[in-house]
Design a protein around this motif. Structure first.
Motif, PDB file in Angstrom:
ATOM      1  N   VAL A  39      -3.877 -19.576  -3.122  1.00  0.00           N
ATOM      2  CA  VAL A  39      -4.449 -20.230  -4.291  1.00  0.00           C
ATOM      3  C   VAL A  39      -4.530 -19.264  -5.461  1.00  0.00           C
ATOM      4  O   VAL A  39      -4.664 -19.672  -6.603  1.00  0.00           O
ATOM      5  N   ASP A  40      -4.414 -17.973  -5.176  1.00  0.00           N
ATOM      6  CA  ASP A  40      -4.451 -16.966  -6.238  1.00  0.00           C
ATOM      7  C   ASP A  40      -3.826 -15.676  -5.718  1.00  0.00           C
ATOM      8  O   ASP A  40      -3.908 -15.368  -4.517  1.00  0.00           O
ATOM      9  N   ILE A  41      -3.187 -14.946  -6.636  1.00  0.00           N
ATOM     10  CA  ILE A  41      -2.570 -13.673  -6.287  1.00  0.00           C
ATOM     11  C   ILE A  41      -2.532 -12.795  -7.534  1.00  0.00           C
ATOM     12  O   ILE A  41      -2.399 -13.293  -8.651  1.00  0.00           O
ATOM     13  N   VAL A  42      -2.657 -11.500  -7.315  1.00  0.00           N
ATOM     14  CA  VAL A  42      -2.390 -10.501  -8.342  1.00  0.00           C
ATOM     15  C   VAL A  42      -1.316  -9.586  -7.775  1.00  0.00           C
ATOM     16  O   VAL A  42      -1.451  -9.100  -6.649  1.00  0.00           O
ATOM     17  N   LEU A  43      -0.235  -9.395  -8.538  1.00  0.00           N
ATOM     18  CA  LEU A  43       0.809  -8.428  -8.187  1.00  0.00           C
ATOM     19  C   LEU A  43       0.738  -7.298  -9.202  1.00  0.00           C
ATOM     20  O   LEU A  43       0.942  -7.518 -10.394  1.00  0.00           O
ATOM     21  N   GLN A  44       0.452  -6.107  -8.723  1.00  0.00           N
ATOM     22  CA  GLN A  44       0.302  -4.947  -9.602  1.00  0.00           C
ATOM     23  C   GLN A  44       1.240  -3.846  -9.124  1.00  0.00           C
ATOM     24  O   GLN A  44       1.000  -3.241  -8.074  1.00  0.00           O
ATOM     25  N   PRO A  45       2.333  -3.577  -9.855  1.00  0.00           N
ATOM     26  CA  PRO A  45       3.196  -2.465  -9.456  1.00  0.00           C
ATOM     27  C   PRO A  45       2.470  -1.142  -9.676  1.00  0.00           C
ATOM     28  O   PRO A  45       1.736  -0.970 -10.655  1.00  0.00           O
ATOM     29  N   LEU A  46       2.694  -0.230  -8.766  1.00  0.00           N
ATOM     30  CA  LEU A  46       2.081   1.098  -8.845  1.00  0.00           C
ATOM     31  C   LEU A  46       3.170   2.161  -8.757  1.00  0.00           C
ATOM     32  O   LEU A  46       4.111   2.028  -7.982  1.00  0.00           O
ATOM     33  N   LYS A  47       3.012   3.206  -9.533  1.00  0.00           N
ATOM     34  CA  LYS A  47       3.921   4.350  -9.497  1.00  0.00           C
ATOM     35  C   LYS A  47       3.115   5.568  -9.071  1.00  0.00           C
ATOM     36  O   LYS A  47       2.054   5.833  -9.645  1.00  0.00           O
ATOM     37  N   GLN A  48       3.616   6.265  -8.079  1.00  0.00           N
ATOM     38  CA  GLN A  48       2.876   7.430  -7.577  1.00  0.00           C
ATOM     39  C   GLN A  48       2.788   8.505  -8.638  1.00  0.00           C
ATOM     40  O   GLN A  48       3.741   8.761  -9.377  1.00  0.00           O
ATOM     41  N   THR A  49       1.616   9.122  -8.704  1.00  0.00           N
ATOM     42  CA  THR A  49       1.411  10.254  -9.598  1.00  0.00           C
ATOM     43  C   THR A  49       0.957  11.444  -8.767  1.00  0.00           C
ATOM     44  O   THR A  49       0.446  11.293  -7.661  1.00  0.00           O
ATOM     45  N   GLU A  50       1.144  12.601  -9.322  1.00  0.00           N
ATOM     46  CA  GLU A  50       0.703  13.824  -8.656  1.00  0.00           C
ATOM     47  C   GLU A  50      -0.816  13.950  -8.762  1.00  0.00           C
ATOM     48  O   GLU A  50      -1.412  13.588  -9.771  1.00  0.00           O
ATOM     49  N   ILE A  51      -1.412  14.461  -7.710  1.00  0.00           N
ATOM     50  CA  ILE A  51      -2.858  14.686  -7.698  1.00  0.00           C
ATOM     51  C   ILE A  51      -3.092  16.149  -8.039  1.00  0.00           C
ATOM     52  O   ILE A  51      -2.534  17.040  -7.387  1.00  0.00           O
ATOM     53  N   PHE A  52      -3.914  16.394  -9.045  1.00  0.00           N
ATOM     54  CA  PHE A  52      -4.230  17.759  -9.445  1.00  0.00           C
ATOM     55  C   PHE A  52      -5.688  18.025  -9.121  1.00  0.00           C
ATOM     56  O   PHE A  52      -6.539  17.190  -9.311  1.00  0.00           O
ATOM     57  N   GLY A  53      -5.956  19.221  -8.670  1.00  0.00           N
ATOM     58  CA  GLY A  53      -7.346  19.531  -8.537  1.00  0.00           C
ATOM     59  C   GLY A  53      -7.763  20.176  -7.325  1.00  0.00           C
ATOM     60  O   GLY A  53      -8.797  20.411  -6.938  1.00  0.00           O
TER      61      GLY A  53
ATOM     62  N   LYS B 168      13.855   2.413 -17.220  1.00  0.00           N
ATOM     63  CA  LYS B 168      14.910   3.270 -16.655  1.00  0.00           C
ATOM     64  C   LYS B 168      14.264   4.260 -15.683  1.00  0.00           C
ATOM     65  O   LYS B 168      14.140   5.431 -15.949  1.00  0.00           O
ATOM     66  N   ASP B 169      13.845   3.720 -14.556  1.00  0.00           N
ATOM     67  CA  ASP B 169      13.122   4.513 -13.562  1.00  0.00           C
ATOM     68  C   ASP B 169      13.547   4.031 -12.188  1.00  0.00           C
ATOM     69  O   ASP B 169      13.341   2.871 -11.846  1.00  0.00           O
ATOM     70  N   ASP B 170      14.181   4.915 -11.415  1.00  0.00           N
ATOM     71  CA  ASP B 170      14.632   4.508 -10.081  1.00  0.00           C
ATOM     72  C   ASP B 170      13.779   5.114  -8.970  1.00  0.00           C
ATOM     73  O   ASP B 170      14.190   5.168  -7.824  1.00  0.00           O
ATOM     74  N   SER B 171      12.553   5.519  -9.326  1.00  0.00           N
ATOM     75  CA  SER B 171      11.654   6.057  -8.306  1.00  0.00           C
ATOM     76  C   SER B 171      11.047   4.912  -7.495  1.00  0.00           C
ATOM     77  O   SER B 171      11.014   3.768  -7.940  1.00  0.00           O
ATOM     78  N   PRO B 172      10.570   5.227  -6.292  1.00  0.00           N
ATOM     79  CA  PRO B 172       9.929   4.188  -5.474  1.00  0.00           C
ATOM     80  C   PRO B 172       8.698   3.616  -6.181  1.00  0.00           C
ATOM     81  O   PRO B 172       8.035   4.305  -6.958  1.00  0.00           O
ATOM     82  N   ILE B 173       8.419   2.357  -5.880  1.00  0.00           N
ATOM     83  CA  ILE B 173       7.206   1.732  -6.387  1.00  0.00           C
ATOM     84  C   ILE B 173       6.464   1.107  -5.220  1.00  0.00           C
ATOM     85  O   ILE B 173       7.054   0.799  -4.186  1.00  0.00           O
ATOM     86  N   VAL B 174       5.173   0.962  -5.399  1.00  0.00           N
ATOM     87  CA  VAL B 174       4.343   0.262  -4.424  1.00  0.00           C
ATOM     88  C   VAL B 174       3.764  -0.951  -5.145  1.00  0.00           C
ATOM     89  O   VAL B 174       3.241  -0.824  -6.256  1.00  0.00           O
ATOM     90  N   MET B 175       3.892  -2.105  -4.518  1.00  0.00           N
ATOM     91  CA  MET B 175       3.368  -3.329  -5.104  1.00  0.00           C
ATOM     92  C   MET B 175       2.047  -3.669  -4.416  1.00  0.00           C
ATOM     93  O   MET B 175       2.002  -3.889  -3.197  1.00  0.00           O
ATOM     94  N   LEU B 176       0.979  -3.660  -5.207  1.00  0.00           N
ATOM     95  CA  LEU B 176      -0.332  -4.080  -4.737  1.00  0.00           C
ATOM     96  C   LEU B 176      -0.383  -5.603  -4.815  1.00  0.00           C
ATOM     97  O   LEU B 176      -0.093  -6.178  -5.865  1.00  0.00           O
ATOM     98  N   ASN B 177      -0.688  -6.246  -3.708  1.00  0.00           N
ATOM     99  CA  ASN B 177      -0.818  -7.701  -3.632  1.00  0.00           C
ATOM    100  C   ASN B 177      -2.268  -8.020  -3.280  1.00  0.00           C
ATOM    101  O   ASN B 177      -2.722  -7.685  -2.181  1.00  0.00           O
TER     102      ASN B 177
END
Length: 123
Positions: free
Chosen positions: A109-123, A16-25
């Motif tokens: 011949v091969d693929i990895v699909l990795q969804p990514l969700k942005q996180t805040e950078i602290f520091g 239940k998350d409607d935030s943008p996602i980035v798909m790493l291919n």
């Protein structure tokens, strides 16, 4: 071979998350014309991505891996941003995208699909 883990996809889409996602291919091309077919796929997919509010943030060719261990060299990397998980699924189910997907699938011949969700950078 391009196969989608249906359990992982269902879990990803059920959140239940409607935030943008980035798909790493991470892409490894078929040595027999795969890179060219991938370019054909990108040309076919570009207007479809736009229709669903998605955009390619980055496309680059892989260079030699700098780390040790059980690592693979990838021919190319794509980062594609989708406005939401629902937009990603709607695009994947779109009949016009399914035609483009078959071209893209034939390029790899091969693929990895990795969804990514942005996180805040602290520091």
């Amino acid at each position: 071979m391009v196969t989608i883990n249906q359990t992982a996809l269902a879990d990803f889409l059920s959140a239940k998350d409607d935030s943008p996602i980035v798909m790493l291919n991470l892409l490894r091309f078929d040595p027999d014309g795969g890179r060219q077919r991938h370019h054909e796929y990108l040309e076919m997919a570009a207007p479809i991505l736009a229709r669903f509010g998605a955009k390619i943030l980055f496309r680059g060719d892989g260079l030699p891996v700098l780390t040790d261990g059980d690592v693979k060299m990838w021919d190319a990397v794509l980062l594609v941003q989708y406005p939401s998980r629902a937009a990603f699924m709607a695009m994947v189910e779109d009949p016009e995208y399914q035609v483009a997907f078959q071209v893209g699938k034939s390029a790899l011949v091969d693929i990895v699909l990795q969804p990514l969700k942005q996180t805040e950078i602290f520091g």
